[in-house]
Design an enzyme around this catalytic site. Structure first.
Site, PDB file in Angstrom:
ATOM      1  N   GLU A 228      48.059  40.626  47.213  1.00  0.00           N
ATOM      2  CA  GLU A 228      48.561  41.039  48.535  1.00  0.00           C
ATOM      3  C   GLU A 228      48.133  40.061  49.621  1.00  0.00           C
ATOM      4  O   GLU A 228      48.691  40.064  50.732  1.00  0.00           O
ATOM      5  CB  GLU A 228      48.099  42.459  48.857  1.00  0.00           C
ATOM      6  CG  GLU A 228      46.687  42.598  49.405  1.00  0.00           C
ATOM      7  CD  GLU A 228      45.591  42.411  48.365  1.00  0.00           C
ATOM      8  OE1 GLU A 228      44.400  42.531  48.743  1.00  0.00           O
ATOM      9  OE2 GLU A 228      45.897  42.147  47.178  1.00  0.00           O
TER      10      GLU A 228
ATOM     11  N   CYS B  18      42.543  44.040  41.637  1.00  0.00           N
ATOM     12  CA  CYS B  18      41.097  43.862  41.680  1.00  0.00           C
ATOM     13  C   CYS B  18      40.387  45.115  41.157  1.00  0.00           C
ATOM     14  O   CYS B  18      40.380  45.344  39.957  1.00  0.00           O
ATOM     15  CB  CYS B  18      40.636  43.465  43.091  1.00  0.00           C
ATOM     16  SG  CYS B  18      38.972  42.732  43.100  1.00  0.00           S
TER      17      CYS B  18
ATOM     18  N   HIS C 233      43.679  39.117  44.222  1.00  0.00           N
ATOM     19  CA  HIS C 233      44.295  39.903  45.296  1.00  0.00           C
ATOM     20  C   HIS C 233      45.649  39.298  45.648  1.00  0.00           C
ATOM     21  O   HIS C 233      45.752  38.423  46.516  1.00  0.00           O
ATOM     22  CB  HIS C 233      43.385  39.931  46.520  1.00  0.00           C
ATOM     23  CG  HIS C 233      42.270  40.917  46.418  1.00  0.00           C
ATOM     24  ND1 HIS C 233      42.390  42.211  46.896  1.00  0.00           N
ATOM     25  CD2 HIS C 233      41.036  40.819  45.897  1.00  0.00           C
ATOM     26  CE1 HIS C 233      41.256  42.862  46.682  1.00  0.00           C
ATOM     27  NE2 HIS C 233      40.416  42.048  46.065  1.00  0.00           N
TER      28      HIS C 233
END
Length: 246
Positions: free
Chosen positions: A219, A110, A217
Site C-alpha cells: 500500500e 505484513c 507493504h
C-alpha cells in the site's frame, strides 16, 4: 455493486503517533478505493453490533500491518515479540473465521501475512536481525530483493519469470516465517534471504480461492514496484465475483 472490503486496522488513537497511524490506516483504505472496492474499516474498538453487520455484508477481507501477534497463539513464549495487542488478534481471528466460512478472498499485508500463517496453524520467527529500517514516515524505507516462485498466483500477477532480476520491495518488519514455520495447506510464493535464513515473503492458497499474504507493504506506493497494484486489482475483482454465496 462495489465489493465491500472489511479492513482490519490498528486503533490509531492508541498508537505512539496517532497522526501517523491514521495516515498509515488511510493508505489501506485508499488502495481498496483505487480499484473499485468499498472499504469497511474495523478495529478492536468497533462495537460488536457493527462488527456483525460488517461481517454479514463482507465480500473480501484485508488484514493489515501493525504490532506483533501474541506468540501464545502459535504455542511459544515471548522470545522477542513486541507491541502485542491481544484484542486485535481476537478481532482478526474472528474476521478470518467469517471469511473462511464463506470462502471469501483474503489479502494480508505484513502483520496480515503473519496472521494468515498463524491462523492456519503455522508459526513465526519472533525476531530477525537487520530486516527492518526506519519506520514509515520517519525516513527512507529499507529494501531488499525477493525471489518469486514460478507458477504461483503471485508470480503470475506480477508477470515475473525466473530470468528477470529479483523484485525489490520495502522492509518494515522484524518478524518472519521460516520454511519450517509455514502452515500446512499454504504455499510459499516469494522468498527473501535474511540473517535467520530464507524467509517466506509471499504466501498463498494452492486452490482457486484468492488468498495471498505479502510481507512487504504494497500500500506504500512510494517504495513498492508499480506491478503490485495488480495484487490489489485482482483481490478486489475476486471479491466482486465470489466462489460461493453466503
Amino acid at each position: 455493486m462495489s465489493p465491500r472490503i472489511v479492513v482490519t486496522l490498528a486503533v490509531a488513537a492508541e498508537q505512539t503517533r496517532p497522526d501517523l497511524a491514521r495516515r498509515r490506516n488511510d493508505l489501506y483504505l485508499d488502495a481498496g478505493r483505487r480499484h473499485g472496492g468499498t472499504p469497511v474499516a474495523v478495529d478492536a474498538r468497533t462495537p460488536r453490533a457493527d462488527l456483525r453487520a460488517a461481517f454479514a455484508t463482507m465480500d473480501g477481507l484485508l488484514l493489515t500491518g501493525g504490532g506483533d501477534l501474541d506468540p501464545a497463539r502459535y504455542g511459544q513464549p515471548n522470545l522477542g515479540s513486541r507491541d502485542i495487542e491481544p484484542d486485535r488478534d481476537e478481532l482478526e481471528a474472528l474476521a478470518w473465521q467469517e471469511a473462511g466460512a464463506r470462502d471469501l478472498p483474503v489479502l494480508g499485508i505484513c502483520r496480515g501475512l503473519q496472521a494468515i500463517n498463524v491462523f492456519s496453524g503455522g508459526s513465526l520467527l519472533q525476531h530477525v536481525d537487520g530486516h527492518a529500517g526506519a519506520g514509515w514516515g520517519t525516513g527512507p524505507a529499507a529494501t531488499h530483493p525477493i525471489s518469486l516462485v514460478p507458477g504461483t498466483r503471485l508470480a503470475s500477477l506480477l508477470e515475473a519469470n525466473t530470468a528477470t532480476e529479483p523484485v525489490v520491495v520495502n522492509a518494515y518488519h522484524h518478524q518472519g516465517i521460516s520454511r519450517e514455520g509455514l502452515a500446512t495447506g499454504l504455499v510459499a510464493a516469494a522468498w527473501a534471504d535474511s540473517s535467520a535464513g530464507p524467509l517466506v515473503e509471499g504466501l498463498e492458497s494452492p486452490g482457486t480461492r484468492f488468498l495471498i499474504g505479502l510481507q512487504c507493504h504494497i500500500e506504500r506506493t512510494e517504495s513498492t514496484p508499480a506491478a503490485f497494484e495488480r495484487v490489489f486489482e485482482s483481490f478486489i475483482s475476486a471479491a466482486g465475483h465470489p466462489l460461493s454465496s453466503p
